[in-house]
Scaffold this motif. Structure first.
Motif, mmCIF file in Angstrom:
data_model
loop_
_atom_site.group_PDB
_atom_site.id
_atom_site.type_symbol
_atom_site.label_atom_id
_atom_site.label_comp_id
_atom_site.label_asym_id
_atom_site.label_seq_id
_atom_site.Cartn_x
_atom_site.Cartn_y
_atom_site.Cartn_z
ATOM 1 N N GLN A 210 0.815 -1.214 0.000
ATOM 2 C CA GLN A 210 0.000 0.000 0.000
ATOM 3 C C GLN A 210 0.850 1.266 0.000
ATOM 4 O OE1 GLN A 210 0.345 -2.153 2.469
ATOM 5 N NE2 GLN A 210 0.199 -1.223 4.504
ATOM 6 N N TRP A 211 2.163 1.112 0.169
ATOM 7 C CA TRP A 211 3.068 2.252 0.106
ATOM 8 C C TRP A 211 3.792 2.339 -1.242
ATOM 9 C CZ3 TRP A 211 6.019 2.923 5.429
ATOM 10 C CH2 TRP A 211 5.074 3.251 6.424
ATOM 11 N N ILE A 212 3.414 1.487 -2.173
ATOM 12 C CA ILE A 212 3.921 1.581 -3.548
ATOM 13 C C ILE A 212 2.779 2.120 -4.406
ATOM 14 C CG2 ILE A 212 4.931 0.362 -5.509
ATOM 15 C CD1 ILE A 212 5.963 -1.742 -3.565
ATOM 16 N N PHE A 213 2.857 3.385 -4.780
ATOM 17 C CA PHE A 213 1.755 4.067 -5.454
ATOM 18 C C PHE A 213 1.984 4.083 -6.967
ATOM 19 C CE2 PHE A 213 1.916 5.619 -1.129
ATOM 20 C CZ PHE A 213 0.578 5.638 -0.744
ATOM 21 N N ASP A 214 1.012 3.555 -7.698
ATOM 22 C CA ASP A 214 1.111 3.430 -9.152
ATOM 23 C C ASP A 214 0.395 4.594 -9.843
ATOM 24 O OD1 ASP A 214 1.782 2.295 -11.570
ATOM 25 O OD2 ASP A 214 0.115 0.876 -11.579
ATOM 26 N N LYS A 215 0.704 4.761 -11.144
ATOM 27 C CA LYS A 215 0.061 5.767 -12.004
ATOM 28 C C LYS A 215 0.219 7.182 -11.450
ATOM 29 C CE LYS A 215 -3.345 2.661 -14.095
ATOM 30 N NZ LYS A 215 -2.901 1.420 -13.436
ATOM 31 N N CYS A 216 1.411 7.504 -10.990
ATOM 32 C CA CYS A 216 1.724 8.836 -10.491
ATOM 33 C C CYS A 216 2.558 9.566 -11.542
ATOM 34 C CB CYS A 216 2.474 8.747 -9.169
ATOM 35 S SG CYS A 216 1.506 8.029 -7.825
ATOM 36 N N LEU A 217 1.952 10.548 -12.219
ATOM 37 C CA LEU A 217 2.626 11.211 -13.332
ATOM 38 C C LEU A 217 2.513 12.736 -13.314
ATOM 39 C CD1 LEU A 217 1.503 8.773 -16.170
ATOM 40 C CD2 LEU A 217 3.836 9.067 -15.348
ATOM 41 N N THR A 218 1.463 13.276 -12.697
ATOM 42 C CA THR A 218 1.164 14.696 -12.840
ATOM 43 C C THR A 218 1.121 15.415 -11.494
ATOM 44 O OG1 THR A 218 -1.227 14.373 -12.656
ATOM 45 C CG2 THR A 218 -0.248 14.148 -14.859
ATOM 46 N N ILE A 219 1.018 16.744 -11.554
ATOM 47 C CA ILE A 219 0.865 17.547 -10.335
ATOM 48 C C ILE A 219 -0.407 17.126 -9.588
ATOM 49 C CG2 ILE A 219 0.331 19.883 -9.504
ATOM 50 C CD1 ILE A 219 2.249 20.966 -11.607
ATOM 51 N N GLU A 220 -1.480 16.873 -10.340
ATOM 52 C CA GLU A 220 -2.729 16.443 -9.713
ATOM 53 C C GLU A 220 -2.554 15.126 -8.965
ATOM 54 O OE1 GLU A 220 -2.448 17.527 -12.806
ATOM 55 O OE2 GLU A 220 -3.533 19.431 -12.618
ATOM 56 N N ASP A 221 -1.758 14.229 -9.521
ATOM 57 C CA ASP A 221 -1.493 12.959 -8.831
ATOM 58 C C ASP A 221 -0.763 13.212 -7.512
ATOM 59 O OD1 ASP A 221 -2.619 11.476 -10.921
ATOM 60 O OD2 ASP A 221 -0.710 11.365 -11.997
ATOM 61 N N GLY A 222 0.147 14.177 -7.514
ATOM 62 C CA GLY A 222 0.859 14.520 -6.288
ATOM 63 C C GLY A 222 -0.062 15.118 -5.236
ATOM 64 N N ALA A 238 8.841 9.514 4.462
ATOM 65 C CA ALA A 238 9.547 9.969 3.260
ATOM 66 C C ALA A 238 8.988 9.274 2.028
ATOM 67 C CB ALA A 238 11.043 9.704 3.385
ATOM 68 N N PHE A 239 9.073 9.977 0.899
ATOM 69 C CA PHE A 239 8.651 9.441 -0.397
ATOM 70 C C PHE A 239 9.789 9.569 -1.398
ATOM 71 C CE2 PHE A 239 4.413 9.793 1.262
ATOM 72 C CZ PHE A 239 3.602 8.972 0.473
ATOM 73 N N LEU A 240 10.020 8.501 -2.158
ATOM 74 C CA LEU A 240 10.862 8.572 -3.354
ATOM 75 C C LEU A 240 9.890 8.595 -4.528
ATOM 76 C CD1 LEU A 240 13.617 8.717 -4.606
ATOM 77 C CD2 LEU A 240 13.825 6.249 -4.415
ATOM 78 N N VAL A 241 9.886 9.715 -5.263
ATOM 79 C CA VAL A 241 8.772 10.045 -6.152
ATOM 80 C C VAL A 241 9.162 9.920 -7.625
ATOM 81 C CG1 VAL A 241 7.126 11.866 -6.750
ATOM 82 C CG2 VAL A 241 7.829 11.579 -4.388
ATOM 83 N N THR A 242 8.196 9.512 -8.434
ATOM 84 C CA THR A 242 8.373 9.270 -9.870
ATOM 85 C C THR A 242 9.061 10.403 -10.608
ATOM 86 O OG1 THR A 242 6.180 8.273 -9.708
ATOM 87 C CG2 THR A 242 7.124 8.507 -11.915
ATOM 88 N N ASN A 243 8.533 11.611 -10.450
ATOM 89 C CA ASN A 243 9.070 12.757 -11.192
ATOM 90 C C ASN A 243 8.767 14.053 -10.455
ATOM 91 O OD1 ASN A 243 6.464 13.853 -11.990
ATOM 92 N ND2 ASN A 243 6.336 12.201 -13.500
ATOM 93 N N ASP A 244 9.326 15.138 -10.950
ATOM 94 C CA ASP A 244 9.203 16.431 -10.277
ATOM 95 C C ASP A 244 7.784 16.991 -10.318
ATOM 96 O OD1 ASP A 244 11.936 16.494 -9.656
ATOM 97 O OD2 ASP A 244 12.443 17.327 -11.610
ATOM 98 N N GLN A 245 6.990 16.603 -11.314
ATOM 99 C CA GLN A 245 5.604 17.086 -11.363
ATOM 100 C C GLN A 245 4.819 16.557 -10.178
ATOM 101 O OE1 GLN A 245 4.805 19.266 -14.025
ATOM 102 N NE2 GLN A 245 7.021 19.040 -14.267
ATOM 103 N N VAL A 246 4.943 15.263 -9.929
ATOM 104 C CA VAL A 246 4.263 14.645 -8.785
ATOM 105 C C VAL A 246 4.769 15.271 -7.489
ATOM 106 C CG1 VAL A 246 3.844 12.486 -7.542
ATOM 107 C CG2 VAL A 246 3.917 12.482 -10.043
#
Length: 320
Positions: A210-222, A238-246
């Motif tokens: 439940q701490w592995i979050f899928d389909k995270c791509l946009t600011i809205e997802d963040g 802490a979070f290690l995040v897909t990209n800077d938008q998220v």
């Protein structure tokens, strides 16, 4: 339409001189080149480019498969492809797929039909087995951390980069770490999940699905991710995040809700886009444009390796 004999007659030059001008040959005197261009204009002459390319066996068109033009990561890859392609007089054909396999197959059929000279996958949903079937029809380049060698590939070493990011969070005192992915079934995501599992085992922490979050791509997802974090009974620190938008969406929402960063919530992301610099987000820099340039070099056979692994760099800022 006028032909080159008529152009030669009007310009008062030989047919071979007209041919040299049309092919941008350097050894033509300026006055003759000008006379040919003036004759072409008077006769309203236009080159039949498809016929020329057909005679040469090339189209000067390069296919680029990307899931979305809205995500800056893919836009940066395309920018690198375009810059390098310009050096080789290549024009781009963008195929936006939203990870629809049928759309990716349409792009591959363009290659089979010799309508493009090569194909670059910035990301893909189609299996390697399917893509490899089209390999005899022209160069196909993958922008991913691929372990196979039948198709050239260019990427950062995602497993190593993810492990370095997790190790950095550990040095800051975090053991309850969550991560986000763009697409769980993607090749790069598989490498990231493997790294996450390795580090969690190393520190004797359970791998919480439940701490592995899928389909995270946009600011809205963040934004949604931080709102979800606020509702959790047990929260990661802490979070290690897909990209800077998220990451930007997470930071904005954290500030709105009065969450102290990095004391209550630390965020480390990927890419080092302009938004990360503006918002002082800690991130892992990826040479995205260089990835696109290397892909074109594979197409042009100036890159001789089957796999290029590009460097990455951790950038320390305010969110960790």
């Amino acid at each position: 339409m006028a032909n080159i004999r008529e152009i030669a007659g009007l310009a008062g030059v030989s047919v071979s001189t007209v041919s040299r001008v049309l092919n941008n040959h350097p050894y033509v005197r300026d006055e003759k080149r000008q006379a040919v261009h003036q004759a072409m204009e008077r006769l309203d002459y236009h080159r039949n480019l498809p016929a020329i390319h057909l005679s040469k066996g090339t189209t000067n068109l390069l296919g680029v498969v990307l899931p979305s033009i809205e995500i800056p990561y893919f836009g940066n890859i395309v920018e690198g492809i375009a810059e390098e392609g310009l050096k080789h007089d290549l024009q781009l054909v963008l195929i936006q797929t939203n990870y629809n396999v049928e759309k990716e197959l349409e792009a591959l059929e363009l290659l089979r039909g010799s309508l493009i000279d090569g194909l670059i996958f910035t990301s893909r949903a189609a299996s390697l087995k399917i893509i490899k079937e089209y390999n005899p029809h022209g160069p196909i380049i993958l922008c991913e951390d691929s372990d196979q060698t039948d198709l050239p590939s260019v990427s950062i070493p995602h497993e190593k980069a993810f492990m370095d990011g997790l190790d950095y969070l550990l040095t800051k005192g975090h053991t309850k770490i969550a991560c986000t992915l763009g697409r769980k079934q993607g090749t790069n995501s598989h490498k990231r999940i493997k790294a996450y599992q390795t580090i969690m085992d190393k520190i004797n922490q359970p791998v919480r699905e439940q701490w592995i979050f899928d389909k995270c791509l946009t600011i809205e997802d963040g934004i949604h991710l931080t709102e979800n974090w606020c509702r959790m009974t047990e929260r990661p620190t802490a979070f290690l995040v897909t990209n800077d938008q998220v990451a930007a969406g997470m930071v904005l929402t954290a500030k709105e809700k009065g969450i102290h960063m990095p004391e209550e919530l630390a965020i480390l992301s990927f890419d080092n886009q302009q938004i990360a610099k503006a918002m002082h987000i800690s991130t892992i820099d990826i040479p995205i444009k260089q990835m696109g340039k290397k892909a074109v070099q594979f197409i042009q056979n100036t890159e001789k390796r089957s796999k290029v692994s590009l460097p990455f760099q951790l950038i320390e800022r305010a969110t960790v």
